[in-house]
Design an enzyme around this catalytic site. Structure first.
Site, PDB file in Angstrom:
ATOM      1  N   ASP A 436     -78.833  14.545  -2.417  1.00  0.00           N
ATOM      2  CA  ASP A 436     -80.011  14.579  -3.275  1.00  0.00           C
ATOM      3  C   ASP A 436     -79.536  15.083  -4.640  1.00  0.00           C
ATOM      4  OD1 ASP A 436     -82.837  14.821  -4.076  1.00  0.00           O
ATOM      5  OD2 ASP A 436     -82.436  16.976  -3.934  1.00  0.00           O
ATOM      6  N   ASP A 635     -82.165  19.878  -0.362  1.00  0.00           N
ATOM      7  CA  ASP A 635     -82.689  21.241  -0.411  1.00  0.00           C
ATOM      8  C   ASP A 635     -84.198  21.326  -0.363  1.00  0.00           C
ATOM      9  OD1 ASP A 635     -83.004  20.155  -3.072  1.00  0.00           O
ATOM     10  OD2 ASP A 635     -83.444  22.204  -3.716  1.00  0.00           O
TER      11      ASP A 635
END
Length: 749
Positions: A436, A635
């Site tokens: 990400d 996250d």
């Protein structure tokens, strides 16, 4: 459904664990069960409406093993549990050691008597005249010292209808001992054809002695596999100084309550997690971050239990206690990982399930063949005993779990929490690692870099409209805009209405007028053309900035650009992964131009841009359907589905609880280099597991035929059962010792 961990005392081999596992899995109400021979524990999931904990305990005890009640939940409970286990382990080790010493003292005279005639050694006349009786008394004492092998070997067959290592020992030692009694009876009756050379008392005694030696060395070595848990638990303070009714009071850590105000002096460990309410200091958080430089703490700062206060005193309010603290969660994850089974262990389990019956069959076949060939009962019995004793399912059973326990413990010490053995096995096989972008590769703390005026409005007016639109948003970009508005001392009124459109932007209403803030998709959806600003958008995005269009009353007022900076070590981490032959991709909701600017800085192979949060998991699934092994590193909450979908989900430790819960591996230190550490540790652990399994299999494949007399036609060599017993004992120790060598691990990245 309830989950429990039960300590089990008395397991001597992988077959013991397998037998208990099979027996418990057949109980109605037991959903799943995993019995770990190394840790001497059973991990069960069961339906309390159908079966109770007491029922499970009785079932285990019915099989002949002892249940140890383990405290659970809080870190203190785990410490008490570990202390109890350690005490029990120390007592067991001491008990085995004492039995071994006495067995050796009693066995040495037997060996002397057995060899005296051949070596022309002197024997006292009284002993010589009563040789059979003397050997019987000495051997009987040794057999009684090793009585647990006979008791459990027989009980397993009678109650579980299965055999284990104790069964082989019982048959091997029992055969030598009973045959010697049979010969002794003839000697005592004065039958001259029966002589002392037909006695095998020394064989029975030394078999017990060597097995006890092996169990002692094995127990000592196994105790070292849980060093990581012991170190983690050792970090937890025992007491805390709380402020109650204006008075300082030192209490036990388990008595601390959420909301208590706690005083921490210089040099003390912080008892639990909390938030500073008074004072300031520097705190050594190397336990979490790996950085030895103290982190400054002041009012409002978060503090983590078990970290060390270095300088000033401060007071903090307890927010998490017991099992909810950061340290307790780490310990829980490591313990669960050490209890789990790696897929490669299934091979050893299958072999162990058939191992003992096959060895019994080989032993009986050996006995029949040698009896028919040599017509010597003693010779046939010698080889039968050697086959039973040299076989070692223990080595197979120890090969995988010892390496897993050490590997996950080393990983925890490196700040990498590997939540299960399957992930530990698979990590090094990953082909594509997808990161990400925001909050993972970048800091997730963007700053406003550009404000472009398109309608003649003041720069601050455009910023104000953007801030109004984002005031209720929790997006990282919203925080950047609001921070910029605060720096400019702008008054930002509360919007009358707010609506966030995932992957597009936000719509807010103020005094009846619509404020739009977002990307092209949002404005095209509202039939507002963006073609006249494409060149400006393209320029900003090519620099790696996120460009947001600001609209008011269905008109575009301007463009606001926000940039995020790369985290420390992002470039280094990706470079290391490439050296490990991993393909590195990025997935993000940002448009392609913005994403490619970041990927150019990091030299990333491919970027998946314009991917909505709900579609990230689909992209992962598509790659897996192509047969690729994929890891996802993220996250945020919107990364959770992708983390769960990937073969390996890796969560940044500083990320959200949802992401951490969905992941297979958690990076405590928020250092992307630890992705490579996890994969290197996986490679190293699997190397050790394969070494262990290879030597365990090779040992049994070679040792059993030799014990059966396979070398006799070529060399006249027959294996002494006492040597077989020593070889069997040392084979298990060698496997555990090889796993313990993993503590020498150094990062190979």
């Amino acid at each position: 459904m309830d989950k429990i961990t039960i300590g089990i005392s008395g397991m001597h081999c992988a077959s013991c664990a397998r037998n208990i596992e099979v027996y418990l899995s057949r109980l109605e109400g037991v959903i799943s069960v995993n019995v770990n021979f190394v840790s001497q524990k059973a991990y069960l999931e069961y339906d309390p409406q159908i079966i109770t904990y007491l029922d499970i305990q009785k079932a285990i005890e019915k099989t002949g093993y002892k249940v140890i009640d383990l405290a659970s939940g809080s870190a203190q409970g785990r410490q008490a549990s570990l202390d109890a286990e350690q005490k029990l382990s120390n007592n067991q080790i001491a008990g085995i050691k004492i039995k071994f010493i006495f067995s050796l003292i009693l066995s040495l005279p037997l060996a002397y008597f057995a060899m005296a005639h051949s070596l022309n050694l002197a024997i006292p006349l009284f002993i010589l005249e009563n040789m059979a009786l003397t050997q019987f008394i000495l051997a009987t004492a040794v057999v009684l010292l090793g009585g647990q092998f006979f008791r459990r070997g027989v009980m397993t067959v009678m109650k579980l209808h299965r055999a284990n290592m104790d069964t082989l020992i019982s048959l091997g030692v029992g055969s030598a001992y009973l045959y010697s009694i049979y010969v002794s009876i003839f000697i005592w009756r004065g039958i001259r054809s029966a002589g002392a050379r037909g006695l095998y008392y020394e064989t029975a005694a030394f078999l017990i002695t060597f097995i006890l030696l092996g169990k002692f060395l094995e127990a000592v070595a196994k105790g070292k596999t849980s060093l990581a848990i012991k170190k983690l638990l050792g970090l937890q303070p025992k007491t805390a100084i709380v402020i109650r009714d204006g008075l300082e009071e030192e209490i036990l850590i388990e008595e601390v309550l959420v909301g208590d105000v706690i005083l921490v002096r210089p040099g003390e460990r912080i008892p639990v997690d909390g938030e500073v309410v008074e004072g300031h200091s520097g705190v050594d958080e190397s336990m979490v971050t790996g950085e030895s430089i103290p982190v400054e703490k002041s009012i409002g700062s978060k503090v983590i239990g078990a970290t060390i206060n270095k300088s000033g005193s401060f007071k903090f309010k307890a927010t998490k206690i017991g099992k909810d603290t950061f340290l307790a969660q780490i310990i829980k994850l490591v313990q669960e990982a050490q209890m789990s089974k790696a897929p490669i262990q299934e091979l050893a389990d299958k072999v162990a399930a058939y191992f003992v019956p096959v060895v019994l069959g080989v032993g009986i076949f050996t006995f029949i063949i040698w009896l028919s060939m040599s017509h010597s009962l003693g010779l046939a019995l010698n080889n039968f005993i050697a086959v039973l004793i040299i076989a070692c399912p223990c080595a197979l059973g120890l090969a995988t779990p010892t390496a897993v326990m050490v590997g996950t413990g080393i990983a925890a010490g490196q700040g990498v929490l590997i939540k299960n053995a399957k992930s530990l096995e698979l990590a090094h096989e990953i082909e594509i690692i997808i990161f990400d972008k925001t909050g993972t590769l970048t800091r997730g703390e963007p700053l406003v870099t550009d404000i472009i005026n398109l309608q003649g409005q003041d720069r601050q007016e455009i910023l104000k409209y953007a801030a109004i639109a984002e005031k209720r948003s929790e997006h990282p970009l919203a925080e950047a805009i609001l921070n910029s508005a605060r720096k400019d001392n702008l008054e930002v009124p509360e919007p009358d209405a707010f609506n966030a459109l995932t992957g597009k932007g936000v719509i807010a209403r103020l005094n009846g007028e619509i404020i739009l803030l977002g990307n092209r998709k949002l404005f095209l959806e509202k039939n507002i053309s963006t073609s006249f600003i494409e060149d400006k958008l393209h320029y900003l995005e090519s620099q790696g900035k996120t460009a947001m269009i600001v609209g008011y009353k269905n008109e575009i007022l301007g463009i606001l650009a926000v940039a995020d900076t790369l985290k420390d070590f992002s470039a280094e981490a990706l470079s290391v992964l490439k050296r490990l032959k991993k393909r590195v991709w990025v997935i993000t909701g940002d448009n392609r131009l913005t994403s490619e600017a970041i990927t150019r800085q990091l030299d990333i192979e491919k970027v998946l841009a314009d991917v909505l949060p709900q579609d990230k998991a689909q992209e992962i699934k598509r790659l897996r359907e192509q047969g690729l092994k994929v890891a996802m590193v993220g996250d945020g909450i919107n990364d959770a589905p992708a983390l769960a979908e990937a073969d390996i989900g890796i969560a940044i430790g500083a990320g959200t609880d949802v992401a951490i819960e969905s992941a297979d591996i958690v990076l405590v230190k928020d250092d992307l280099r630890d992705v490579a550490v996890a994969m290197d540790l996986s490679r190293y652990t699997m190397k050790k597991i394969k070494q262990n399994l290879f030597w365990a299999f090779l040992y049994n494949v070679i040792a059993i035929p030799i014990a059966a007399g396979a070398l006799y036609p070529f060399s006249g060599f027959l294996l002494n059962p006492m040597i077989a017993g020593l070889a069997m004992a040392l084979s298990s120790v060698s496997v555990v010792s090889n796993s313990l060598l993993m503590y020498r691990y150094k990062k190979n990245i």
